[in-house]
Design a protein around this motif. Structure first.
Motif, PDB file in Angstrom:
ATOM      1  N   GLU A  90      -5.425  12.388   2.905  1.00 35.98           N
ATOM      2  CA  GLU A  90      -5.438  12.102   4.398  1.00 35.98           C
ATOM      3  C   GLU A  90      -5.800  10.536   4.458  1.00 35.98           C
ATOM      4  OE1 GLU A  90      -4.652  13.840   7.230  1.00 35.98           O
ATOM      5  OE2 GLU A  90      -4.119  15.230   5.986  1.00 35.98           O
ATOM      6  N   PRO A  91      -5.167   9.695   5.380  1.00 37.36           N
ATOM      7  CA  PRO A  91      -5.743   8.357   5.647  1.00 37.36           C
ATOM      8  C   PRO A  91      -6.966   8.364   6.065  1.00 37.36           C
ATOM      9  CG  PRO A  91      -3.899   9.111   7.134  1.00 37.36           C
ATOM     10  CD  PRO A  91      -4.369  10.204   6.254  1.00 37.36           C
ATOM     11  N   ASP A 103       0.867  -1.316  -0.006  1.00 44.06           N
ATOM     12  CA  ASP A 103      -0.162  -0.107   0.081  1.00 44.06           C
ATOM     13  C   ASP A 103       0.905   1.259  -0.057  1.00 44.06           C
ATOM     14  OD1 ASP A 103      -2.195  -1.453   0.065  1.00 44.06           O
ATOM     15  OD2 ASP A 103      -2.667  -1.337   2.321  1.00 44.06           O
ATOM     16  N   LEU A 104       0.417   2.401  -0.686  1.00 44.76           N
ATOM     17  CA  LEU A 104       1.105   3.615  -0.607  1.00 44.76           C
ATOM     18  C   LEU A 104       0.501   4.404   0.516  1.00 44.76           C
ATOM     19  CD1 LEU A 104       1.098   4.357  -4.304  1.00 44.76           C
ATOM     20  CD2 LEU A 104       2.926   3.699  -2.951  1.00 44.76           C
ATOM     21  N   ASP A 105       1.307   5.130   0.951  1.00 42.13           N
ATOM     22  CA  ASP A 105       0.999   6.091   1.942  1.00 42.13           C
ATOM     23  C   ASP A 105       0.288   7.368   1.339  1.00 42.13           C
ATOM     24  OD1 ASP A 105       0.952   8.210   3.875  1.00 42.13           O
ATOM     25  OD2 ASP A 105       2.884   7.792   4.818  1.00 42.13           O
ATOM     26  N   PRO A 106      -0.962   7.585   1.930  1.00 43.49           N
ATOM     27  CA  PRO A 106      -1.510   8.520   1.389  1.00 43.49           C
ATOM     28  C   PRO A 106      -1.164   9.885   0.981  1.00 43.49           C
ATOM     29  CG  PRO A 106      -3.098   7.611   2.735  1.00 43.49           C
ATOM     30  CD  PRO A 106      -1.828   7.046   3.030  1.00 43.49           C
ATOM     31  N   ASP A 107      -0.090  10.296   1.984  1.00 45.76           N
ATOM     32  CA  ASP A 107       0.746  11.494   1.687  1.00 45.76           C
ATOM     33  C   ASP A 107       1.381  11.437   0.361  1.00 45.76           C
ATOM     34  OD1 ASP A 107       0.137  12.773   4.142  1.00 45.76           O
ATOM     35  OD2 ASP A 107       1.762  11.918   5.457  1.00 45.76           O
ATOM     36  N   VAL A 108       1.809  10.611  -0.017  1.00 43.87           N
ATOM     37  CA  VAL A 108       2.423  10.565  -1.372  1.00 43.87           C
ATOM     38  C   VAL A 108       1.732  11.221  -2.335  1.00 43.87           C
ATOM     39  CG1 VAL A 108       3.171   9.052  -3.301  1.00 43.87           C
ATOM     40  CG2 VAL A 108       3.773   8.284  -0.885  1.00 43.87           C
ATOM     41  N   TYR A 109       0.398  11.036  -2.565  1.00 46.18           N
ATOM     42  CA  TYR A 109      -0.478  11.732  -3.451  1.00 46.18           C
ATOM     43  C   TYR A 109      -1.465  12.660  -2.803  1.00 46.18           C
ATOM     44  CZ  TYR A 109      -3.568   7.653  -1.962  1.00 46.18           C
ATOM     45  OH  TYR A 109      -4.165   6.957  -1.206  1.00 46.18           O
TER      46      TYR A 109
END
Length: 66
Positions: free
Chosen positions: A63-64, A54-60
């Motif tokens: 917010e999680p 999974d990608l950290d939502p900060d990358v795009y």
């Protein structure tokens, strides 16, 4: 006629995970071809893109959420 599914070469953290995808395809009545490069077979009926981490939502910039 069985559908022919192209599967890009991917090695899961263990062989059992990789085999799970291949077993699911054959169990569902499909044939598959493992693609080692960028050229997809012309006779493919579908493409299976296997998941990864999974990608950290900060990358795009998001917010999680739960």
């Amino acid at each position: 006629m069985k559908p022919k599914i192209a599967v890009p070469h991917w090695l899961a953290p263990n062989k059992e995970c990789t085999d799970y995808y291949y077993d699911a395809l054959t169990g569902g009545g499909a044939d598959y071809t493992i693609v080692e490069d960028d050229d997809l077979p012309n006779d493919s009926d579908g493409l299976l893109l296997l998941g990864g981490v999974d990608l950290d939502p900060d990358v795009y910039g998001r917010e999680p959420h739960a």
